[in-house]
Every structure is written in C-alpha cells, then in structure tokens.
Design a protein around this motif. Structure first.
Motif, PDB file in Angstrom:
ATOM      1  N   ALA A   1       0.832  -1.206   0.000  1.00 36.00           N
ATOM      2  CA  ALA A   1       0.000   0.000   0.000  1.00 36.00           C
ATOM      3  C   ALA A   1       0.863   1.251   0.000  1.00 36.00           C
ATOM      4  CB  ALA A   1      -0.925  -0.005   1.213  1.00 36.00           C
ATOM      5  N   GLN A   2       1.974   1.207   0.715  1.00 34.82           N
ATOM      6  CA  GLN A   2       2.873   2.361   0.758  1.00 34.82           C
ATOM      7  C   GLN A   2       3.539   2.580  -0.598  1.00 34.82           C
ATOM      8  OE1 GLN A   2       5.800   2.034   3.857  1.00 34.82           O
ATOM      9  NE2 GLN A   2       6.061   4.234   3.997  1.00 34.82           N
ATOM     10  N   GLN A   3       3.793   1.504  -1.326  1.00 38.76           N
ATOM     11  CA  GLN A   3       4.482   1.598  -2.613  1.00 38.76           C
ATOM     12  C   GLN A   3       3.566   2.098  -3.715  1.00 38.76           C
ATOM     13  OE1 GLN A   3       7.726   0.933  -2.922  1.00 38.76           O
ATOM     14  NE2 GLN A   3       7.827   1.345  -5.119  1.00 38.76           N
ATOM     15  N   PHE A   4       2.312   1.619  -3.736  1.00 37.14           N
ATOM     16  CA  PHE A   4       1.431   1.910  -4.862  1.00 37.14           C
ATOM     17  C   PHE A   4       0.235   2.779  -4.498  1.00 37.14           C
ATOM     18  CE2 PHE A   4       3.300  -2.335  -5.612  1.00 37.14           C
ATOM     19  CZ  PHE A   4       4.022  -2.054  -6.763  1.00 37.14           C
ATOM     20  N   GLY A   5       0.036   3.053  -3.200  1.00 37.79           N
ATOM     21  CA  GLY A   5      -1.160   3.764  -2.771  1.00 37.79           C
ATOM     22  C   GLY A   5      -1.282   5.160  -3.350  1.00 37.79           C
ATOM     23  N   ALA A   6      -0.169   5.918  -3.390  1.00 41.21           N
ATOM     24  CA  ALA A   6      -0.225   7.299  -3.877  1.00 41.21           C
ATOM     25  C   ALA A   6      -0.702   7.355  -5.327  1.00 41.21           C
ATOM     26  CB  ALA A   6       1.142   7.963  -3.730  1.00 41.21           C
ATOM     27  N   ARG A   7      -0.242   6.419  -6.171  1.00 46.35           N
ATOM     28  CA  ARG A   7      -0.666   6.411  -7.573  1.00 46.35           C
ATOM     29  C   ARG A   7      -2.154   6.093  -7.687  1.00 46.35           C
ATOM     30  NH1 ARG A   7       4.329   2.791 -10.057  1.00 46.35           N
ATOM     31  NH2 ARG A   7       6.025   4.159  -9.352  1.00 46.35           N
ATOM     32  N   LEU A   8      -2.618   5.165  -6.885  1.00 46.99           N
ATOM     33  CA  LEU A   8      -4.032   4.795  -6.947  1.00 46.99           C
ATOM     34  C   LEU A   8      -4.927   5.917  -6.434  1.00 46.99           C
ATOM     35  CD1 LEU A   8      -3.726   1.097  -5.759  1.00 46.99           C
ATOM     36  CD2 LEU A   8      -4.433   1.870  -8.023  1.00 46.99           C
TER      37      LEU A   8
ATOM     38  N   LEU B   1     -10.852  -0.052  -8.304  1.00 44.78           N
ATOM     39  CA  LEU B   1      -9.983  -0.879  -9.136  1.00 44.78           C
ATOM     40  C   LEU B   1      -9.342  -1.986  -8.309  1.00 44.78           C
ATOM     41  CD1 LEU B   1      -8.459  -1.441 -11.789  1.00 44.78           C
ATOM     42  CD2 LEU B   1      -6.749   0.234 -11.050  1.00 44.78           C
ATOM     43  N   LEU B   2      -8.900  -1.631  -7.104  1.00 44.19           N
ATOM     44  CA  LEU B   2      -8.317  -2.648  -6.226  1.00 44.19           C
ATOM     45  C   LEU B   2      -9.336  -3.715  -5.858  1.00 44.19           C
ATOM     46  CD1 LEU B   2      -5.920  -1.094  -3.567  1.00 44.19           C
ATOM     47  CD2 LEU B   2      -5.413  -2.657  -5.416  1.00 44.19           C
ATOM     48  N   ALA B   3     -10.562  -3.278  -5.540  1.00 41.77           N
ATOM     49  CA  ALA B   3     -11.607  -4.242  -5.206  1.00 41.77           C
ATOM     50  C   ALA B   3     -11.859  -5.192  -6.373  1.00 41.77           C
ATOM     51  CB  ALA B   3     -12.893  -3.514  -4.822  1.00 41.77           C
ATOM     52  N   ALA B   4     -11.844  -4.656  -7.608  1.00 44.24           N
ATOM     53  CA  ALA B   4     -12.060  -5.494  -8.785  1.00 44.24           C
ATOM     54  C   ALA B   4     -10.923  -6.501  -8.958  1.00 44.24           C
ATOM     55  CB  ALA B   4     -12.186  -4.619 -10.028  1.00 44.24           C
ATOM     56  N   ILE B   5      -9.676  -6.050  -8.717  1.00 45.53           N
ATOM     57  CA  ILE B   5      -8.536  -6.968  -8.814  1.00 45.53           C
ATOM     58  C   ILE B   5      -8.660  -8.074  -7.772  1.00 45.53           C
ATOM     59  CG2 ILE B   5      -6.044  -7.154  -8.515  1.00 45.53           C
ATOM     60  CD1 ILE B   5      -5.794  -4.344  -9.659  1.00 45.53           C
ATOM     61  N   GLY B   6      -9.079  -7.700  -6.559  1.00 48.01           N
ATOM     62  CA  GLY B   6      -9.266  -8.699  -5.516  1.00 48.01           C
ATOM     63  C   GLY B   6     -10.298  -9.738  -5.906  1.00 48.01           C
ATOM     64  N   LEU B   7     -11.391  -9.296  -6.512  1.00 45.57           N
ATOM     65  CA  LEU B   7     -12.439 -10.229  -6.941  1.00 45.57           C
ATOM     66  C   LEU B   7     -11.956 -11.109  -8.098  1.00 45.57           C
ATOM     67  CD1 LEU B   7     -15.579  -7.910  -6.733  1.00 45.57           C
ATOM     68  CD2 LEU B   7     -14.857  -9.685  -5.123  1.00 45.57           C
ATOM     69  N   LEU B   8     -11.141 -10.548  -8.985  1.00 43.19           N
ATOM     70  CA  LEU B   8     -10.581 -11.352 -10.076  1.00 43.19           C
ATOM     71  C   LEU B   8      -9.664 -12.453  -9.536  1.00 43.19           C
ATOM     72  CD1 LEU B   8      -9.749  -8.657 -12.794  1.00 43.19           C
ATOM     73  CD2 LEU B   8     -11.487 -10.452 -12.921  1.00 43.19           C
TER      74      LEU B   8
END
Length: 396
Positions: A216-223, A232-239
């Motif tokens: 989360a620290q690495q990619f959170g700012a971009r998201l 988008l994260l929720a969709a990736i989790g469901l995939l």
C-alpha cells in the motif's frame, strides 16, 4: 483558486487530495457548519468555477458566482454571517468546525504560519485561513477598488473591529491536518502523509499485514490520484478470487490458496485506500463495503478449503471442518481472551500460505480440523484460567 499553481500553468482549483478538489473539501466543511449558501469568487463561464457550483449543489448548498467586490456586497446583508476560507486551505474537518462555531479569526503563530505559507496579520500572528465575520463588514468593501482581494480585505476590516482570535493548534501544521495546497508537490505530500498515517493504523505485526502495508505504501499514492483507484483494487481482488475458484475447478489446490492469499492482501489495500479517502471528509462518497468484502472472502474460503480437501472429503464433514475453522478464526480475531493472538487469527495470507503447503500433501481439511481444535482448546483453557484467577481474588 484560479491562480496558476507554483511551477506550473494549471489553476490551484484543479489540485486534488484523495481524488477530490481542495475546494470541495471546504464546501463540505461549510455545509456541516450550517452554511445556507455559497458565494464563489471567479469569472462566470469558467469551467472550473462552474465545477464548484456543481460541487456546492451536491453538498446541498445553493451557490452563486460573484466577480468582484461590488457584486459580493450586493449578495450580503447586515443580518448575514460570513464563513470565509482562504485559497487552497486543506483543513481538518473537526478543527475547522470548532473554529467556525462563533465569530472570530483563526490564527497561527507568525513564525510557523509564514513558514507554512499563511498570510501575516501582525507582528505576532498569521491568518490560518478561516474566519467568521458579520455581514455588515462587507459594506466596507465598497470603499475599496473593484478588483481588491475580497478575502484579504475582509480580514483587514475584521482585524480593525477587533474580532476575537481563535488560535489553531500548531501541531496541526506539522502533522498535515492544517496546510495550504498550492502546488502539485503540496498535494502529493498531503496524500503521502494521509497514506502513511492510515497505513500505520492498519498495519500489524503479522506476516500478511506487513506485506500488505508495504504494498500500500508503494502503490497507494498512484491509486489515490485515480478517481476510482479503490474500486480498481476491489475489482482486482475479486478477479483473484475468481482465479482461485478456477484453480479449484482444475483441482490445483495449492495455487487456489495462493490466489486467495493474494486476494486478501489486495482487499486489505482497498480498505486502506478507502480509509485515506474518508479522512477529514464530512460526507464520504459511497458506503464502506470493506467488512462485506472480507465476509464474502471468508465464505469463499470455506468453499475452497472444503473442495480442495480431496474428492472423498468434499462432503458434509469437510464443509463442516472448513466452516468451523473460518468461524473460529473470525470470532477469535475479535474476542479471543489473549489479545496479542488476535491479529494472527485475522491474517488470512498466513492461513492461505499454510493451506497451500498442506494442499501439496492433500491435507487442507486435516489442517483446518487441527486449527479449529487448537483455537477451541486454547479459548477454553484461557477462559478457565481467567475464571480460576477471579475466584482466588474474590475469596476472603
């Protein structure tokens, strides 16, 4: 907020924190403080000004554009009270509401205030960017040039009438709860502070939570820069959950559990991003569906464990063992008598890693039974021990 940002040609009105323009955060605070209408200072027809009118309506406030001081004076009566926000102020909602509860000017010590970019009032204080003044003071603006800075002019008039000063806690400057957003760098720094504080609260001491916090620290700012990064994260989790079910269908148990572990970490990252977006928000957009997602995840875990237990075990005993293991893990994460154990019971990544290893030898059901038994026996032992200690304390 139509002035260009520092080091660029975009207007400061376009700067966003956690996906929302800074001025929209101000509008939500104004609505919570009891504002009845909004006057937006800008040029009619400018798309950014029109955007603020739409944001005001979403917040439940009628809004109107005023171009200059005479137009502003024509909209204000002596019976009104004016809640004024400085350009680009990003304020903690609870602090701002306290300062908006009565007439006065929010102030900061001059040294710290000037260093943070706030406007000097006198030798001791800087204006903190919020004030509540009587509407009668607006009449004084008629004596000034049409193109005067309305907020600064009102501030000077308010100081001459000796309105009460409301000091802002200086600690709010250092921890980012009270700041000016005047450049893209300021906006990114504010998002990083929010992300860091939320990760500090969400991260734990277990393997899965630490890995999820680092990601989360690495990619959170971009998201956060994306309007729907958390979705988008929720969709990736469901995939990933879908991939786990597909691996289960092909009877590749260890891969199914690895996909489930990755899905849990992605959903935990989604939870962190939602928490960042809700910071200092008076009216968070949408419902917090994090708890429902984790409940649904555990439901799928029961099925994946039971089906990957082996062809002969994917019947009632296997389903019961899987259900008991997950149910005791969920209950133990909230109520287990020994508090330091609770985070470990909530770490699904660690659980999925253990199940993936056990699936290589066809033992997910056996591991689930042993896990459920260990939790139940530990719970009983700790409860009995606590009860015995209480009995000894109550004896005369």
């Amino acid at each position: 907020m139509l002035e260009p940002v520092e080091g660029g040609d975009r207007p400061s009105a376009s700067l966003r924190i956690a996906g929302e323009p800074v001025a929209r955060h101000q509008l939500e605070i104004a609505a919570a403080a009891g504002a009845k209408r909004v006057l937006v200072l800008g040029d009619p027809g400018d798309e950014r000004v029109e955007m603020m009118l739409g944001a005001a309506r979403v917040a439940g406030l009628p809004a109107k554009i005023v171009r200059d001081a005479p137009a502003f004076c024509g909209e204000v009566t002596a019976a009104d009270e004016l809640l004024v926000f400085g350009d680009s102020l990003m304020a903690d909602a609870s602090l701002a509401l306290d300062l908006s509860s009565g007439r006065g000017v929010a102030t900061l010590p001059v040294e710290q205030g000037l260093a943070a970019g706030f406007e000097r009032i006198d030798a001791e204080y800087a204006w903190a960017g919020v004030m509540v003044v009587p509407g009668s003071l607006a009449e004084r603006l008629r004596e000034l040039p049409r193109d005067c800075d309305i907020a600064s002019s009102l501030l000077r008039v308010a100081l001459m009438t000796r309105l009460q000063a409301h000091p802002v806690d200086v600690a709010a400057l250092s921890d980012g709860r009270w700041t000016l957003i005047r450049s893209e760098a300021d906006a990114q720094a504010a998002e990083r502070r929010r992300l860091a504080s939320t990760i500090a609260e969400a991260s734990g001491q277990t393997v899965g939570t630490r890995i999820a916090a680092r990601a989360a620290q690495q990619f959170g700012a971009r998201l956060l820069e994306q309007d729907h990064g958390d979705l988008l994260l929720a969709a990736i989790g469901l995939l990933l959950v879908g991939a786990a079910l597909a691996a289960t269908g092909f009877q590749i148990g260890w891969l199914a559990f690895l996909f489930m572990g990755l899905s849990w970490m992605v959903l935990r990252g989604h939870r962190v991003l939602q928490a960042v977006r809700r910071q200092t928000r008076m009216r968070p957009r949408g419902r917090d569906i994090g708890s429902l997602l984790f409940l649904a995840f555990d439901g799928v875990m029961v099925a994946v464990i039971a089906i990957n237990g082996g062809p002969g075990l994917a019947r009632s005993p296997a389903w019961f063992a899987a259900f008991m293991a997950i149910a005791l893990l969920r209950l133990g994460a909230a109520e287990f008598p020994h508090v330091p154990i609770r985070p470990w019971l909530d770490d699904r990544f660690l659980l999925c890693l253990a199940l993936a290893l056990s699936a290589i030898w066809g033992g997910p059901i056996l591991l689930s039974m042993l896990l459920a038994g260990a939790i139940a026996l530990g719970w009983i032992a700790l409860t009995f021990q606590t009860g015995t200690a209480r009995t000894k304390l109550t004896r005369p």
